[in-house]
Design a protein around this motif. Structure first.
Motif, PDB file in Angstrom:
ATOM      1  N   ASP A  81      -4.742   0.781   1.280  1.00  0.00           N
ATOM      2  CA  ASP A  81      -4.865   1.144  -0.136  1.00  0.00           C
ATOM      3  C   ASP A  81      -5.517  -0.049  -0.849  1.00  0.00           C
ATOM      4  O   ASP A  81      -4.862  -0.824  -1.551  1.00  0.00           O
ATOM      5  CB  ASP A  81      -3.484   1.450  -0.723  1.00  0.00           C
ATOM      6  CG  ASP A  81      -3.574   2.054  -2.119  1.00  0.00           C
ATOM      7  OD1 ASP A  81      -4.678   2.067  -2.691  1.00  0.00           O
ATOM      8  OD2 ASP A  81      -2.530   2.509  -2.626  1.00  0.00           O
TER       9      ASP A  81
ATOM     10  N   ASP B  46       9.267   0.527   3.752  1.00  0.00           N
ATOM     11  CA  ASP B  46       9.299   1.416   2.582  1.00  0.00           C
ATOM     12  C   ASP B  46      10.379   0.986   1.592  1.00  0.00           C
ATOM     13  O   ASP B  46      10.147   0.952   0.384  1.00  0.00           O
ATOM     14  CB  ASP B  46       9.542   2.864   3.029  1.00  0.00           C
ATOM     15  CG  ASP B  46       8.342   3.465   3.726  1.00  0.00           C
ATOM     16  OD1 ASP B  46       7.221   2.950   3.529  1.00  0.00           O
ATOM     17  OD2 ASP B  46       8.526   4.438   4.476  1.00  0.00           O
TER      18      ASP B  46
ATOM     19  N   LYS C 204       9.326  -2.237  -0.126  1.00  0.00           N
ATOM     20  CA  LYS C 204       8.324  -2.030  -1.180  1.00  0.00           C
ATOM     21  C   LYS C 204       8.968  -1.512  -2.467  1.00  0.00           C
ATOM     22  O   LYS C 204       8.578  -1.916  -3.568  1.00  0.00           O
ATOM     23  CB  LYS C 204       7.242  -1.062  -0.691  1.00  0.00           C
ATOM     24  CG  LYS C 204       6.249  -1.708   0.255  1.00  0.00           C
ATOM     25  CD  LYS C 204       5.006  -0.874   0.445  1.00  0.00           C
ATOM     26  CE  LYS C 204       5.268   0.378   1.218  1.00  0.00           C
ATOM     27  NZ  LYS C 204       4.009   1.092   1.570  1.00  0.00           N
TER      28      LYS C 204
ATOM     29  N   ASP D 278      -1.644  -0.824   4.283  1.00  0.00           N
ATOM     30  CA  ASP D 278      -1.659   0.631   4.088  1.00  0.00           C
ATOM     31  C   ASP D 278      -3.063   1.180   3.839  1.00  0.00           C
ATOM     32  O   ASP D 278      -3.228   2.380   3.595  1.00  0.00           O
ATOM     33  CB  ASP D 278      -0.770   1.014   2.902  1.00  0.00           C
ATOM     34  CG  ASP D 278       0.705   0.831   3.198  1.00  0.00           C
ATOM     35  OD1 ASP D 278       1.070   0.788   4.386  1.00  0.00           O
ATOM     36  OD2 ASP D 278       1.496   0.711   2.243  1.00  0.00           O
TER      37      ASP D 278
END
Length: 212
Positions: free
Chosen positions: A122, A90, A93, A120
């Protein structure tokens, strides 16, 4: 007293001579006089990292970013540390996003963000990142290959595909001789459903046959 620039230039000769200990000590001395010199913190972090002193490396990478938060090199290096050494995805990113804000044409970071978006699940965001790469480098084979797979996925409308359907589709691709596409399907399946034992087995077999 020597200027910051003079001290730094002398340190470069130590680095070029692979005198890590001498360069580290010289950088520490420089920073005692000029503690706000971001480049010296970054270089000291890099030398500590090369010497295996990871905690000190992180300390100085952080200081370089705190002092010069718009520097894409400092941001990416700290992001890479969080990603590869700390496993703090996290935080990595966040830094990678700052990198592309500071340098929108940073291909390596756009590719990393695309890969992380796939992990993820996504896929829309991943497709956008790879599209940005291709806008800059239309000839980028890796980005084009992954982008085309994401496009095919979007066209199939399988964003919410069940594990059973994804596995069945991977078998269809394999039986049709489309090994690379079958691997891609299984990798996506396992990213979303890592408990699928048969998919792990099949992916191992396909890796073996493809030489991956």
């Amino acid at each position: 007293m020597k200027t910051c620039k003079e001290m730094y230039m002398e340190i470069q000769s130590l680095i070029e001579a692979d005198d890590l200990e001498g360069a580290i000590n010289a950088l520490k001395e420089l920073l005692q006089s000029y503690p706000g010199y971001a480049r010296a913190h970054y270089d000291l972090g890099a030398l500590y990292y090369e010497s295996g002193v990871k905690e000190k490396a992180l300390e100085h990478y952080r200081k370089s970013v705190n002092l010069d938060g718009d520097n894409a090199v400092y941001l990416k290096t700290l992001g890479d540390y969080y990603y590869s050494e700390s496993g703090n995805i996290d935080e990595a990113k966040k830094l990678y996003h700052q990198v592309v804000e500071a340098n929108p044409q940073n291909i390596d970071t756009l590719m990393i963000l695309g890969n992380l978006a796939i992990v993820d699940n996504d896929f829309d965001a991943a497709r956008d990142f790879y599209q940005r790469v291709l806008d800059i480098e239309p000839w980028n084979h890796d980005a084009l290959t992954i982008f085309e797979k994401l496009e095919r996925r979007a066209m199939r409308g399988d964003h919410d595909q069940s594990p059973e359907s994804a596995y069945a589709h991977s078998r269809e691709l394999f039986e049709a001789g489309k090994i690379e596409a079958a691997i891609w399907e299984l990798e996506n399946l396992l990213a979303a459903h890592p408990d699928q034992a048969q998919a792990h087995n099949d992916l191992g077999v396909l890796y073996y046959h493809s030489g991956s």
